[in-house]
Motif scaffolding. Sequence first.
Motif, PDB file in Angstrom:
ATOM      1  N   LEU A  45       0.817  -1.216   0.000  1.00 22.28           N
ATOM      2  CA  LEU A  45       0.000   0.000   0.000  1.00 22.28           C
ATOM      3  C   LEU A  45       0.852   1.269   0.000  1.00 22.28           C
ATOM      4  O   LEU A  45       0.432   2.299  -0.546  1.00 22.28           O
ATOM      5  N   LEU A  69      -7.669  -1.990   5.942  1.00 22.86           N
ATOM      6  CA  LEU A  69      -6.727  -1.626   4.885  1.00 22.86           C
ATOM      7  C   LEU A  69      -7.476  -1.470   3.555  1.00 22.86           C
ATOM      8  O   LEU A  69      -8.395  -2.226   3.245  1.00 22.86           O
ATOM      9  N   ASP A  70      -7.050  -0.492   2.762  1.00 20.78           N
ATOM     10  CA  ASP A  70      -7.715  -0.160   1.501  1.00 20.78           C
ATOM     11  C   ASP A  70      -7.152  -1.035   0.381  1.00 20.78           C
ATOM     12  O   ASP A  70      -6.279  -0.619  -0.388  1.00 20.78           O
ATOM     13  N   LEU A  71      -7.647  -2.272   0.342  1.00 23.08           N
ATOM     14  CA  LEU A  71      -7.180  -3.221  -0.660  1.00 23.08           C
ATOM     15  C   LEU A  71      -8.286  -4.218  -0.983  1.00 23.08           C
ATOM     16  O   LEU A  71      -9.278  -4.312  -0.271  1.00 23.08           O
TER      17      LEU A  71
END
Length: 200
Positions: A45, A69-71
């Motif tokens: 990230l 988390l941005d995933l």
Amino acid sequence: MNPPNAAPVIMVMAAGAATRFGSAKQLARLPNGCTLVRHAALTALETGLPVQMVIGAHGELVRAELVGLDLAIVEASEWWRGIGRSIAQGVEALLAKRAAPSGLLLTLADLPQVTSFDLRRLADLHRQSPDRLLVSGFGDNRGPPCLFPADCLPALAALDGDDGARAVVKAQAARVTAVPLAAAGLDIDRPDDLLRMPPT
């Protein structure tokens, strides 16, 4: 055709059963207390690139480490067939999306000394030469992280078994470029390998 500034997607493999490690390796803790899988996700990230995690064995426990988390998370339902099949299922999920990436930066959750700088370096080289297949070099070895051009995605989606993406790299040997990344070879296979990790 991908636009000139199209970005690769980072795909982090964290689906295996880790039989040599003896337990859920993805949840092993580094000297700083972070688990291997969360460390790998955070490192990816930090590049600013899109990130997709492929999980399978120990799926619920691994997913819990990625909360917040941005995933994207892809569940490799056939992880037991080997890392090749897990890669294929991850790529199938990418190909199902409307916008295709310019390439796939494939890395592993058990390479904790690979940095976001290393991953950005591969992405920068990809932008300069989008048709090259980039593999990490460490001594006489070649391996992940690897950056595959977009036209390799169908071949990756056809993988199966325990051999990973080696067959695709071999088939594309004429356009492979080795990029020296010393930390790429320092993977975690057994609990004792964690002792090699420097304190942070």
